[in-house]
Design an enzyme around this catalytic site. Structure first.
Site, short mmCIF file in Angstrom:
data_model
loop_
_atom_site.label_atom_id
_atom_site.label_comp_id
_atom_site.label_asym_id
_atom_site.label_seq_id
_atom_site.Cartn_x
_atom_site.Cartn_y
_atom_site.Cartn_z
N LYS A 48 0.83 -1.23 0.00
CA LYS A 48 0.00 0.00 0.00
C LYS A 48 0.85 1.26 0.00
O LYS A 48 1.98 1.28 0.46
CB LYS A 48 -0.98 -0.03 1.18
CG LYS A 48 -2.16 -0.96 0.84
CD LYS A 48 -3.31 -0.88 1.80
CE LYS A 48 -4.42 -1.82 1.29
NZ LYS A 48 -5.41 -2.12 2.31
N ARG A 73 -3.51 -10.17 4.46
CA ARG A 73 -3.89 -10.17 3.03
C ARG A 73 -2.73 -9.59 2.26
O ARG A 73 -2.42 -8.40 2.40
CB ARG A 73 -5.17 -9.35 2.86
CG ARG A 73 -5.70 -9.33 1.44
CD ARG A 73 -6.93 -8.44 1.33
NE ARG A 73 -7.43 -8.41 -0.02
CZ ARG A 73 -6.92 -7.66 -0.99
NH1 ARG A 73 -5.91 -6.86 -0.75
NH2 ARG A 73 -7.43 -7.72 -2.20
N1 HH2 Z 1 -7.31 -3.87 0.66
C1 HH2 Z 1 -7.59 -3.88 -0.67
C2 HH2 Z 1 -8.63 -4.69 -1.15
N2 HH2 Z 1 -9.33 -5.50 -0.32
N3 HH2 Z 1 -9.73 -6.34 1.85
C3 HH2 Z 1 -9.45 -6.36 3.17
N4 HH2 Z 1 -10.13 -7.16 4.01
N5 HH2 Z 1 -8.47 -5.55 3.70
C4 HH2 Z 1 -7.73 -4.72 2.92
O1 HH2 Z 1 -6.85 -4.00 3.47
C5 HH2 Z 1 -8.00 -4.69 1.51
C6 HH2 Z 1 -9.03 -5.53 1.00
C7 HH2 Z 1 -6.82 -3.04 -1.62
O2 HH2 Z 1 -5.74 -3.77 -2.16
P1 HH2 Z 1 -5.72 -4.50 -3.60
O3 HH2 Z 1 -6.75 -5.55 -3.71
O4 HH2 Z 1 -4.34 -4.97 -3.87
O5 HH2 Z 1 -5.99 -3.33 -4.60
P2 HH2 Z 1 -7.29 -2.89 -5.41
O6 HH2 Z 1 -8.36 -2.56 -4.42
O7 HH2 Z 1 -6.79 -1.69 -6.18
O8 HH2 Z 1 -7.69 -4.04 -6.29
#
Ligand code: HH2
Length: 275
Positions: A216, A252
């Site tokens: 992040k 995660r």
């Molecule tokens: N962060 C993201 C997405 N889903 N779910 C939980 N439970 N906790 C988190 O911190 C979280 C999440 C964001 O990360 P990412 O999936 O890599 O990116 P994007 O939302 O751009 O797909």
């Protein structure tokens, strides 16, 4: 009937991220092809992930949502190919969750904490699925526009306690729910750091905690680049280890092997203290 979450997934358990999206912040477009996403998910499990978290909608700061049809078109072929593997579905939509659970997913990871779709709680409850409730201030499109709290930890704690009560009153067993402070979801660098430093206060809610710091932007920013859009793996690993020590159960992450190894080491060190 599924066992309590903490029995099914002992501490620490790693969720490997599978973003089937064109626009995720760290790997957008890389795994939009179902074959690429499936290979990534299998690799995560081989590297020690307890679950793979499959999502078809980016929630990065500034993102607009996608329709249920579009989200389903992205994740359905991936979920169908992953039957038999432990899958969590990263969605806020009842329709997507229903299909994912029918295809064998065991957990719904809802970044809106049941505020996005009034039908989602019923879908999770009827299936006896596990559920992750995440704190987010505002919505992805605007959440990083000057977020403010009087005391971020007590506000996140009160929110998660309230959403847990909502889930339970909708028929979801408390023992199937985990809670997530939502790092980066409407938080400054300082807010994220305070939540991590005082994570034991959230652990006091008595439910397993999930932490998502992996790659992040706050990690890149705290390391000195004020415009960073991602953070390094090493910084994510540091956060995971410290969060584990403060009581977190689930991590995660995009880089599974690094986190599995680091957390196994942390567990051995913490375990040797009490032996
Ligand atoms: N962060 C993201 C997405 N889903 N779910 C939980 N439970 N906790 C988190 O911190 C979280 C999440 C964001 O990360 P990412 O999936 O890599 O990116 P994007 O939302 O751009 O797909």
């Amino acid at each position: 009937m599924r066992p309590p979450l903490e029995q099914a997934f002992p501490r620490p358990s790693v969720l490997g991220v599978v973003n089937v999206t064109p626009d995720s912040f760290s790997d957008g477009g890389e795994f939009l092809r179902p074959e690429a996403a499936v290979a990534l998910a299998r690799g995560h499990v081989e590297e020690g992930a307890a679950l793979v978290d499959v999502g078809g909608e980016s929630t990065r700061p500034g993102s607009e949502g996608v329709s249920a049809e579009e989200e389903l078109a992205r994740v359905e072929p991936v979920l169908a190919a992953l039957q038999g593997l432990p899958v969590s579905v990263d969605t806020s939509k009842a329709e997507v969750a229903r299909r994912a659970l029918a295809l064998g997913a065991v957990m719904v990871n809802d970044v809106t904490a049941l505020r996005g779709d009034p039908e989602l709680a019923g879908v999770v409850g009827d299936a006896g699925a596990y559920l992750c409730l995440v704190h987010m201030l505002g919505e992805p499109r605007t959440m990083q526009h000057d977020p403010r709290y009087d005391d971020v930890v007590s506000e996140v704690k009160a929110f998660l306690e309230d959403r847990l009560a909502v889930a339970v009153s909708a028929g979801i067993a408390e023992e199937r729910v985990c809670l997530d402070p939502g790092l980066g979801f409407g938080k400054t660098v300082a807010h994220n750091l305070e939540l991590l430093a005082r994570l034991d206060e959230l652990a006091a809610l008595g439910r397993p905690l999930l932490v998502g710091a992996s790659r992040k932007r706050f990690l890149g920013r705290l390391l000195g680049d004020p415009k960073a859009l991602t953070g390094p793996v090493s910084a994510g690993v540091a956060v995971a280890v410290l969060a584990y020590e403060r009581g977190a159960s689930f991590f995660r992450v995009h880089d599974v092997r690094e986190h599995v190894d680091a957390l196994a080491t942390a567990r051995a060190v913490v375990g040797s203290e009490v032996a």
